[in-house]
Design a protein around this motif. Structure first.
Motif, mmCIF file in Angstrom:
data_model
loop_
_atom_site.group_PDB
_atom_site.id
_atom_site.type_symbol
_atom_site.label_atom_id
_atom_site.label_comp_id
_atom_site.label_asym_id
_atom_site.label_seq_id
_atom_site.Cartn_x
_atom_site.Cartn_y
_atom_site.Cartn_z
ATOM 1 N N ARG A 97 -9.064 -11.265 0.734
ATOM 2 C CA ARG A 97 -7.636 -11.026 0.943
ATOM 3 C C ARG A 97 -6.755 -11.646 -0.144
ATOM 4 N NH1 ARG A 97 -5.738 -12.473 6.881
ATOM 5 N NH2 ARG A 97 -3.829 -11.638 5.942
ATOM 6 N N LEU A 99 -4.559 -12.321 -3.191
ATOM 7 C CA LEU A 99 -3.768 -11.490 -4.102
ATOM 8 C C LEU A 99 -3.031 -12.392 -5.088
ATOM 9 C CD1 LEU A 99 -2.548 -8.777 -4.984
ATOM 10 C CD2 LEU A 99 -0.860 -9.019 -3.143
ATOM 11 N N TRP A 101 -0.833 -12.710 -8.922
ATOM 12 C CA TRP A 101 0.149 -11.896 -9.633
ATOM 13 C C TRP A 101 0.743 -12.667 -10.799
ATOM 14 C CZ3 TRP A 101 5.190 -13.859 -9.603
ATOM 15 C CH2 TRP A 101 5.459 -14.844 -8.645
ATOM 16 N N VAL A 108 4.965 -7.558 -5.794
ATOM 17 C CA VAL A 108 3.751 -8.059 -5.148
ATOM 18 C C VAL A 108 4.014 -8.455 -3.703
ATOM 19 C CG1 VAL A 108 3.877 -10.549 -5.672
ATOM 20 C CG2 VAL A 108 1.668 -9.418 -5.594
ATOM 21 N N TYR A 111 4.313 -5.343 -1.703
ATOM 22 C CA TYR A 111 2.949 -4.826 -1.543
ATOM 23 C C TYR A 111 2.221 -5.566 -0.420
ATOM 24 C CZ TYR A 111 -1.574 -3.011 -3.280
ATOM 25 O OH TYR A 111 -2.782 -2.379 -3.421
ATOM 26 N N ALA A 112 2.312 -6.884 -0.435
ATOM 27 C CA ALA A 112 1.648 -7.679 0.601
ATOM 28 C C ALA A 112 2.263 -7.434 1.977
ATOM 29 C CB ALA A 112 1.724 -9.162 0.245
ATOM 30 N N PHE A 118 -3.562 -8.251 2.438
ATOM 31 C CA PHE A 118 -3.462 -9.171 1.312
ATOM 32 C C PHE A 118 -2.810 -10.500 1.691
ATOM 33 C CE2 PHE A 118 -3.763 -5.203 -1.304
ATOM 34 C CZ PHE A 118 -4.953 -5.544 -1.918
ATOM 35 N N THR A 120 -1.053 -13.838 -0.363
ATOM 36 C CA THR A 120 -0.588 -14.454 -1.602
ATOM 37 C C THR A 120 -0.425 -15.961 -1.424
ATOM 38 O OG1 THR A 120 1.779 -14.272 -1.113
ATOM 39 C CG2 THR A 120 0.709 -12.347 -2.118
ATOM 40 N N THR A 180 -7.666 -9.573 -5.799
ATOM 41 C CA THR A 180 -6.837 -8.609 -6.519
ATOM 42 C C THR A 180 -5.820 -9.347 -7.375
ATOM 43 O OG1 THR A 180 -7.079 -6.996 -4.724
ATOM 44 C CG2 THR A 180 -5.250 -6.658 -6.258
ATOM 45 N N LEU A 182 -2.311 -8.476 -9.643
ATOM 46 C CA LEU A 182 -1.286 -7.476 -9.947
ATOM 47 C C LEU A 182 -0.512 -7.909 -11.188
ATOM 48 C CD1 LEU A 182 0.110 -4.878 -9.060
ATOM 49 C CD2 LEU A 182 1.589 -6.237 -7.579
ATOM 50 N N LYS A 216 -4.949 -4.657 -10.968
ATOM 51 C CA LYS A 216 -4.034 -3.527 -10.789
ATOM 52 C C LYS A 216 -2.878 -3.704 -11.771
ATOM 53 C CE LYS A 216 -5.111 -2.767 -5.884
ATOM 54 N NZ LYS A 216 -5.703 -1.425 -6.024
#
Length: 287
Positions: A97, A99, A101, A108, A111-112, A118, A120, A180, A182, A216
């Motif tokens: 999970r 994330l 950036w 971001v 997005y989350a 996700f 952060t 992930t 970003l 991404k």
């Protein structure tokens, strides 16, 4: 309700509150007013409403934070000074999970918000408690300096920078499974070794714990498209990942990220084209 309309309403509902959380104005250079009440209040909110399974002593976390900052010169607080703070709020985070950036802050968190899978740094207790706050102490006084704190660029051991550096390191060290990242493909050096991701988080990732690093790259819909998976600093990032034994993927056309940008202006030609594609996909799945 048509698929696209319901999707846009859902996204807008999640995104709207994010624009209400503005940072301090340039004129507010000292420690954030009422910082004690804000930090402790956020701690109780987090442990009561956001993640009620956690059990932390919010008052104790504040005491350790206060001890790390006050009686210190405003440019003399290191990451190690916050060790006891993070020890008091050690948090187990779920794999697959994470994330990360860089230069994509607004997007971001949108997005989350719409992809709850996700997680952060700002979703952790530390990130939630201290987000967008300013603080510094006074070497000659037993209180915070509410009148003037230095800019981050003035010193390498700024109390705010040091806490976020420590938080970023802790977050990255805990990362596991598929993670992930970003990055902003509309700027030069989307991957910057001087950024928090490039200088702290990347080096703190463990290739034995992380299965895949999924990159991404997102560009502004109206351009420019400066970097992508095959050009610019993203190539440098991939080289670093390979050299350290990480497996990776990279995409620069994630549809959800594009839709999130379309929410702000559905009249863009690109957004109209993308809406048609989504509707076609919905019709195919419903037949």
């Amino acid at each position: 309700m048509p698929f696209l309309t319901s999707f846009i309403i859902s996204i807008t509902t999640w995104i709207a509150p994010l624009h209400l959380c503005s940072s301090q104005t340039p004129g507010q250079l000292g420690t954030t007013a009422n910082i004690r009440h804000i930090v402790i209040g956020r701690c109780f909110t987090y442990t009561t409403l956001i993640n009620p399974s956690l059990r932390f002593d919010c008052e104790e976390i504040w005491r350790r934070f206060e001890e790390a900052v006050i009686h210190q010169a405003s440019c003399n607080v290191t990451e190690d000074d916050y060790n006891q703070v993070f020890h008091a709020m050690s948090q187990i985070q779920p794999c697959d999970r994470f994330l990360f950036w860089s230069k994509t802050r607004t997007l971001v968190h949108s997005y989350a918000a719409v992809v709850p899978h996700f997680w952060t740094l700002e979703d952790t207790l530390a990130g939630y408690m201290f987000n967008e706050l300013i603080w510094c102490g006074q070497e000659e006084d037993s209180d915070f300096d509410f009148n003037s704190c230095p800019e981050w660029s003035v010193c390498r051991t700024h109390p705010v920078f040091s806490l976020w550096k420590r938080a970023s390191q802790t977050f990255a060290e805990a990362a596991c499974g598929n993670i992930t990242v970003l990055l902003n493909g509309s700027i030069v050096n989307a991957f910057n070794r001087k950024s928090m991701f490039g200088s702290v988080e990347l080096d703190s990732l463990n290739p034995h714990r992380v299965k895949y690093v999924n990159i991404k790259v997102v560009t502004n819909l109206d351009g420019p498209q400066i970097e992508s998976c095959s050009q610019g600093s993203i190539v440098d990032l991939i080289h670093v990942l390979r050299s350290r034994g990480f497996r990776w993927t990279c995409t620069d056309s994630d549809p959800t990220l594009m839709i999130l940008q379309c929410v702000q202006d559905l009249t863009r030609p690109y957004c109209q084209r993308h809406a048609s594609i989504l509707l076609q996909q919905q019709n195919l799945t419903s037949n």
